[in-house]
Design an enzyme around this catalytic site. Structure first.
Site, PDB file in Angstrom:
ATOM      1  N   CYS A   7     -17.854 -29.754  19.499  1.00 19.99           N
ATOM      2  CA  CYS A   7     -17.780 -29.934  18.007  1.00 19.99           C
ATOM      3  C   CYS A   7     -18.506 -31.492  17.840  1.00 19.99           C
ATOM      4  O   CYS A   7     -19.231 -31.632  17.043  1.00 19.99           O
ATOM      5  CB  CYS A   7     -16.554 -29.927  17.496  1.00 19.99           C
ATOM      6  SG  CYS A   7     -15.818 -28.313  17.374  1.00 19.99           S
ATOM      7  N   ASP A  30     -28.083 -28.424  29.137  1.00 20.87           N
ATOM      8  CA  ASP A  30     -26.858 -28.578  30.029  1.00 20.87           C
ATOM      9  C   ASP A  30     -27.116 -29.922  30.664  1.00 20.87           C
ATOM     10  O   ASP A  30     -28.166 -30.042  31.137  1.00 20.87           O
ATOM     11  CB  ASP A  30     -26.609 -27.378  30.636  1.00 20.87           C
ATOM     12  CG  ASP A  30     -25.271 -27.155  31.120  1.00 20.87           C
ATOM     13  OD1 ASP A  30     -24.456 -26.711  31.070  1.00 20.87           O
ATOM     14  OD2 ASP A  30     -25.030 -28.256  32.246  1.00 20.87           O
ATOM     15  N   ASN A  87     -18.650 -17.885  30.327  1.00 24.35           N
ATOM     16  CA  ASN A  87     -17.485 -18.182  31.150  1.00 24.35           C
ATOM     17  C   ASN A  87     -16.322 -18.147  30.148  1.00 24.35           C
ATOM     18  O   ASN A  87     -16.129 -18.656  29.269  1.00 24.35           O
ATOM     19  CB  ASN A  87     -17.392 -19.490  32.004  1.00 24.35           C
ATOM     20  CG  ASN A  87     -18.512 -19.269  32.982  1.00 24.35           C
ATOM     21  OD1 ASN A  87     -18.801 -18.320  33.503  1.00 24.35           O
ATOM     22  ND2 ASN A  87     -19.173 -20.406  33.307  1.00 24.35           N
ATOM     23  N   HIS A  98     -14.985 -24.634  23.812  1.00 21.73           N
ATOM     24  CA  HIS A  98     -15.704 -24.225  22.763  1.00 21.73           C
ATOM     25  C   HIS A  98     -16.768 -23.187  22.908  1.00 21.73           C
ATOM     26  O   HIS A  98     -17.612 -23.484  23.992  1.00 21.73           O
ATOM     27  CB  HIS A  98     -16.548 -25.596  21.990  1.00 21.73           C
ATOM     28  CG  HIS A  98     -17.083 -25.434  20.699  1.00 21.73           C
ATOM     29  ND1 HIS A  98     -17.013 -26.125  19.498  1.00 21.73           N
ATOM     30  CD2 HIS A  98     -18.148 -24.312  20.258  1.00 21.73           C
ATOM     31  CE1 HIS A  98     -17.976 -25.457  18.543  1.00 21.73           C
ATOM     32  NE2 HIS A  98     -18.618 -24.531  19.051  1.00 21.73           N
ATOM     33  N   HIS A 100     -19.541 -21.004  24.618  1.00 20.93           N
ATOM     34  CA  HIS A 100     -20.877 -21.218  24.620  1.00 20.93           C
ATOM     35  C   HIS A 100     -21.190 -20.442  25.462  1.00 20.93           C
ATOM     36  O   HIS A 100     -20.730 -19.805  26.247  1.00 20.93           O
ATOM     37  CB  HIS A 100     -20.791 -22.731  25.336  1.00 20.93           C
ATOM     38  CG  HIS A 100     -20.090 -22.954  26.385  1.00 20.93           C
ATOM     39  ND1 HIS A 100     -18.813 -23.128  26.354  1.00 20.93           N
ATOM     40  CD2 HIS A 100     -20.379 -22.959  27.719  1.00 20.93           C
ATOM     41  CE1 HIS A 100     -18.388 -23.457  27.491  1.00 20.93           C
ATOM     42  NE2 HIS A 100     -19.239 -23.233  28.473  1.00 20.93           N
ATOM     43  N   HIS A 102     -24.185 -19.980  28.199  1.00 20.14           N
ATOM     44  CA  HIS A 102     -25.276 -20.507  28.984  1.00 20.14           C
ATOM     45  C   HIS A 102     -26.868 -19.579  28.980  1.00 20.14           C
ATOM     46  O   HIS A 102     -26.620 -18.461  29.137  1.00 20.14           O
ATOM     47  CB  HIS A 102     -24.852 -20.553  30.496  1.00 20.14           C
ATOM     48  CG  HIS A 102     -23.644 -21.503  30.773  1.00 20.14           C
ATOM     49  ND1 HIS A 102     -23.741 -22.596  31.187  1.00 20.14           N
ATOM     50  CD2 HIS A 102     -22.544 -21.046  30.577  1.00 20.14           C
ATOM     51  CE1 HIS A 102     -22.539 -23.066  31.178  1.00 20.14           C
ATOM     52  NE2 HIS A 102     -21.641 -22.124  30.766  1.00 20.14           N
TER      53      HIS A 102
HETATM   54  P1  5GP Z   1     -18.361 -24.000  31.583  1.00 14.95           P
HETATM   55  O1  5GP Z   1     -17.961 -24.519  32.643  1.00 14.95           O
HETATM   56  O2  5GP Z   1     -17.419 -24.155  30.472  1.00 14.95           O
HETATM   57  O3  5GP Z   1     -18.938 -22.508  31.185  1.00 14.95           O
HETATM   58  O4  5GP Z   1     -19.714 -24.818  30.838  1.00 14.95           O
HETATM   59  C1  5GP Z   1     -19.609 -26.132  30.097  1.00 14.95           C
HETATM   60  C2  5GP Z   1     -20.891 -26.473  30.558  1.00 14.95           C
HETATM   61  O5  5GP Z   1     -21.129 -27.942  29.719  1.00 14.95           O
HETATM   62  C3  5GP Z   1     -21.144 -27.191  31.856  1.00 14.95           C
HETATM   63  O6  5GP Z   1     -22.427 -26.208  32.459  1.00 14.95           O
HETATM   64  C4  5GP Z   1     -21.544 -28.643  31.877  1.00 14.95           C
HETATM   65  O7  5GP Z   1     -22.696 -29.063  32.799  1.00 14.95           O
HETATM   66  C5  5GP Z   1     -21.764 -28.772  30.400  1.00 14.95           C
HETATM   67  N1  5GP Z   1     -21.292 -30.059  29.836  1.00 14.95           N
HETATM   68  C6  5GP Z   1     -19.973 -30.488  30.165  1.00 14.95           C
HETATM   69  N2  5GP Z   1     -20.252 -31.797  29.341  1.00 14.95           N
HETATM   70  C7  5GP Z   1     -21.491 -31.927  28.846  1.00 14.95           C
HETATM   71  C8  5GP Z   1     -22.114 -32.963  27.890  1.00 14.95           C
HETATM   72  O8  5GP Z   1     -21.351 -33.995  27.454  1.00 14.95           O
HETATM   73  N3  5GP Z   1     -23.379 -32.770  27.428  1.00 14.95           N
HETATM   74  C9  5GP Z   1     -24.005 -31.526  27.785  1.00 14.95           C
HETATM   75  N4  5GP Z   1     -25.367 -31.290  27.385  1.00 14.95           N
HETATM   76  N5  5GP Z   1     -23.572 -30.600  28.498  1.00 14.95           N
HETATM   77  C10 5GP Z   1     -22.170 -30.780  29.074  1.00 14.95           C
HETATM   78 ZN    ZN Z   2     -15.369 -27.074  19.030  1.00 12.57          ZN
END
Ligand code: 5GP
Ligand code: ZN
Length: 114
Positions: A7, A30, A87, A98, A100, A102
């Site tokens: 957010c 990412d 995920n 939040h 998302h 990929h």
């Molecule tokens: P998850 O592990 O929840 O499926 O994916 C979260 C993703 O967010 C990870 O791939 C991580 O590299 C990415 N991520 C975490 N913090 C940040 C950030 O501050 N900026 C960006 N651009 N990506 C982030």
């Molecule tokens: Zn959010």
């Protein structure tokens, strides 16, 4: 949501590298790419995970997939291919709550799983 990382990215409070934006969806690179192209597509409305989104606002799933369709076509990735991963919960390793999506592309990807 005030303390949600993504957010804050949508509000511009935390910098990000935008790749796509419309009234419903924002997409950005990412921070730790797992492929040559690794972007995150998120809805501007906060939800905790894909099941919460699907339950309360299924139209948001469509909004995100329409954005992915537009972006992959614009980038000519619909012929070479790409992968969409969401995920959900601890076993999948969700770290940001939040919802998302990929989007991985730009090279031959390995098989997914363990
Ligand atoms: P998850 O592990 O929840 O499926 O994916 C979260 C993703 O967010 C990870 O791939 C991580 O590299 C990415 N991520 C975490 N913090 C940040 C950030 O501050 N900026 C960006 N651009 N990506 C982030
Ligand atoms: Zn959010």
């Amino acid at each position: 949501m005030n303390d949600c990382l993504f957010c804050k990215i949508i509000k511009g409070e935390i910098p990000s590298s935008e790749v796509f934006s419309n009234e419903n969806v924002y997409a950005f690179k990412d921070l730790h790419p797992m492929a040559k192209i690794h972007n995150l597509f998120i809805h501007r409305e906060h939800s905790h995970d894909i099941n919460a989104m699907s339950k309360t606002s299924p139209e948001q799933v469509v909004d995100v997939y329409k954005a992915i369709l537009k972006w992959t076509q614009d980038e000519k990735l619909d012929s070479s291919g790409f992968r969409v991963v969401t995920n959900c919960g601890p076993d999948a390793g969700q770290t940001v709550f939040h919802t998302h999506f990929h989007v991985l592309a730009g090279e031959k990807l390995g098989r997914f799983g363990k």
